[in-house]
Design a protein around this motif. Structure first.
Motif, mmCIF file in Angstrom:
data_model
loop_
_atom_site.group_PDB
_atom_site.id
_atom_site.type_symbol
_atom_site.label_atom_id
_atom_site.label_comp_id
_atom_site.label_asym_id
_atom_site.label_seq_id
_atom_site.Cartn_x
_atom_site.Cartn_y
_atom_site.Cartn_z
ATOM 1 N N ILE A 103 45.628 39.641 43.792
ATOM 2 C CA ILE A 103 47.039 39.921 43.489
ATOM 3 C C ILE A 103 47.709 40.639 44.657
ATOM 4 O O ILE A 103 48.842 40.331 45.031
ATOM 5 C CB ILE A 103 47.149 40.749 42.195
ATOM 6 N N ASN A 104 47.005 41.597 45.257
ATOM 7 C CA ASN A 104 47.566 42.312 46.412
ATOM 8 C C ASN A 104 47.818 41.374 47.585
ATOM 9 O O ASN A 104 48.770 41.557 48.352
ATOM 10 C CB ASN A 104 46.615 43.433 46.842
ATOM 11 N N GLU A 105 46.976 40.366 47.729
ATOM 12 C CA GLU A 105 47.089 39.442 48.850
ATOM 13 C C GLU A 105 48.136 38.351 48.603
ATOM 14 O O GLU A 105 48.935 38.034 49.488
ATOM 15 C CB GLU A 105 45.728 38.786 49.120
ATOM 16 N N PHE A 106 48.157 37.787 47.409
ATOM 17 C CA PHE A 106 48.981 36.603 47.146
ATOM 18 C C PHE A 106 50.151 36.855 46.199
ATOM 19 O O PHE A 106 50.954 35.948 45.954
ATOM 20 C CB PHE A 106 48.109 35.474 46.561
ATOM 21 N N ARG A 124 49.698 33.698 38.391
ATOM 22 C CA ARG A 124 48.949 33.447 37.172
ATOM 23 C C ARG A 124 47.659 32.706 37.494
ATOM 24 O O ARG A 124 47.625 31.944 38.450
ATOM 25 C CB ARG A 124 49.801 32.585 36.231
ATOM 26 N N PRO A 125 46.613 32.913 36.707
ATOM 27 C CA PRO A 125 46.536 33.810 35.549
ATOM 28 C C PRO A 125 46.029 35.210 35.890
ATOM 29 O O PRO A 125 45.727 35.979 34.992
ATOM 30 C CB PRO A 125 45.533 33.089 34.649
ATOM 31 N N PHE A 126 45.957 35.539 37.186
ATOM 32 C CA PHE A 126 45.374 36.822 37.585
ATOM 33 C C PHE A 126 46.110 38.020 36.997
ATOM 34 O O PHE A 126 45.483 39.001 36.607
ATOM 35 C CB PHE A 126 45.331 36.926 39.113
ATOM 36 N N ILE A 127 47.438 37.939 36.945
ATOM 37 C CA ILE A 127 48.211 39.096 36.471
ATOM 38 C C ILE A 127 47.928 39.388 35.005
ATOM 39 O O ILE A 127 48.074 40.529 34.555
ATOM 40 C CB ILE A 127 49.729 38.889 36.695
ATOM 41 N N ASN A 128 47.536 38.378 34.243
ATOM 42 C CA ASN A 128 47.181 38.594 32.843
ATOM 43 C C ASN A 128 45.732 39.031 32.697
ATOM 44 O O ASN A 128 45.422 39.945 31.929
ATOM 45 C CB ASN A 128 47.416 37.313 32.035
ATOM 46 N N HIS A 179 39.227 33.224 29.603
ATOM 47 C CA HIS A 179 39.628 33.368 31.005
ATOM 48 C C HIS A 179 39.260 32.116 31.802
ATOM 49 O O HIS A 179 40.041 31.652 32.638
ATOM 50 C CB HIS A 179 38.955 34.591 31.624
ATOM 51 N N LEU A 180 38.069 31.592 31.558
ATOM 52 C CA LEU A 180 37.643 30.380 32.245
ATOM 53 C C LEU A 180 38.594 29.229 31.937
ATOM 54 O O LEU A 180 38.959 28.458 32.831
ATOM 55 C CB LEU A 180 36.226 30.016 31.830
ATOM 56 N N SER A 181 39.013 29.123 30.699
ATOM 57 C CA SER A 181 39.964 28.073 30.314
ATOM 58 C C SER A 181 41.283 28.239 31.049
ATOM 59 O O SER A 181 41.879 27.262 31.518
ATOM 60 C CB SER A 181 40.181 28.112 28.798
ATOM 61 N N ALA A 182 41.745 29.495 31.180
ATOM 62 C CA ALA A 182 43.015 29.755 31.873
ATOM 63 C C ALA A 182 42.913 29.403 33.354
ATOM 64 O O ALA A 182 43.822 28.784 33.922
ATOM 65 C CB ALA A 182 43.405 31.224 31.705
ATOM 66 N N PHE A 183 41.815 29.785 33.992
ATOM 67 C CA PHE A 183 41.625 29.450 35.409
ATOM 68 C C PHE A 183 41.535 27.930 35.604
ATOM 69 O O PHE A 183 42.112 27.385 36.548
ATOM 70 C CB PHE A 183 40.369 30.118 35.961
ATOM 71 N N SER A 184 40.798 27.270 34.734
ATOM 72 C CA SER A 184 40.628 25.824 34.861
ATOM 73 C C SER A 184 41.954 25.102 34.682
ATOM 74 O O SER A 184 42.233 24.101 35.358
ATOM 75 C CB SER A 184 39.611 25.330 33.830
ATOM 76 N N LYS A 185 42.791 25.611 33.808
ATOM 77 C CA LYS A 185 44.098 25.010 33.558
ATOM 78 C C LYS A 185 45.004 25.135 34.777
ATOM 79 O O LYS A 185 45.782 24.230 35.082
ATOM 80 C CB LYS A 185 44.751 25.674 32.351
ATOM 81 N N ASP A 186 44.926 26.255 35.489
ATOM 82 C CA ASP A 186 45.836 26.537 36.602
ATOM 83 C C ASP A 186 45.251 26.181 37.962
ATOM 84 O O ASP A 186 45.883 26.432 38.986
ATOM 85 C CB ASP A 186 46.221 28.025 36.609
ATOM 86 N N ARG A 187 44.062 25.579 38.021
ATOM 87 C CA ARG A 187 43.369 25.436 39.304
ATOM 88 C C ARG A 187 44.108 24.520 40.284
ATOM 89 O O ARG A 187 43.943 24.643 41.498
ATOM 90 C CB ARG A 187 41.948 24.951 39.090
#
Length: 218
Positions: A74-77, A81-85, A168-176
């Protein structure tokens, strides 16, 4: 010079688009992961029966590491989403584990996870990092829950954390695939800026050399 620069930019655009399309489409957790091999880091094995202290230490250290990785991303980019959540959820996971340390008289390990984090090169790579982190987290909790020696309160917390990691895995996979375009633009912008900077440095160096030559006397 301008014509040469324009041709260079066009060539760079085409090359960069092709290279980024290939590299981003082939991004995988194994190839871009942050440099930490979690399986090696925590040495999980199905052949070992872990003590409660070992399980709680592995669990909280992995949650520490996930939180530090996501904060660094988050600090870098920016607030992507979904990191902020998910980063807020990681702190909640830590908070769920802490009372178990207190109840069973186990010392809470120090959080030095920030020292192990390496920033991924793009948002797409960062999401691959998240996918890898959650997969290992899930495998860890599944392994712990397979043991018969868990008190019910420990089992309840591990089951909750397992389900959270699956979400969380589902959220990352959705946004990849969401950030391919943004990654390409960021890398293209950096490449163009570097080209102009190099061109400016070359021009400045040439002017200084001409000025120096004009001041020479025989």
């Amino acid at each position: 010079m301008k014509s040469k620069l324009a041709k260079g930019i066009i060539f760079t655009v085409l090359t960069l688009v092709f290279a980024l399309t290939i590299s981003l489409s082939s991004v995988s957790a194994g190839s871009v992961y942050s440099g930490i091999d979690r399986q090696k880091e925590f040495a999980f094995s199905e052949d070992i029966e872990y003590s409660l202290e070992e399980m709680l230490n592995f669990a909280i250290q992995d949650e520490y590491l996930a939180k530090s990785e996501y904060e660094a991303i988050i600090n870098e980019f920016g607030e992507v989403r979904p990191f902020i959540n998910i980063v807020e959820a990681e702190q909640q996971h830590i908070n769920l584990l802490l009372p178990l340390f207190e109840k069973y008289g186990i010392e809470v390990p120090e959080d030095n996870s920030a020292e192990k984090v390496v920033i991924p090169e793009s948002i797409t790579s960062a999401i691959a990092t998240g996918i890898e982190a959650e997969k290992v987290n899930i495998a860890m909790y599944e392994l712990f829950l397979s043991q018969d020696n868990l008190d019910q309160d420990v089992r309840d917390v591990f089951e909750y954390l397992l389900q959270a990691s699956e979400n969380h895995l589902s959220a990352f996979s959705k946004d990849r695939n969401q950030y391919y375009g943004q990654d390409m633009m960021n890398q293209f912008r950096n490449k163009i800026n570097n080209m102009f900077q190099k061109e400016g440095n070359d021009s400045s160096r040439g002017s200084r050399q001409q000025a120096h030559g004009g001041n020479c006397t025989n």
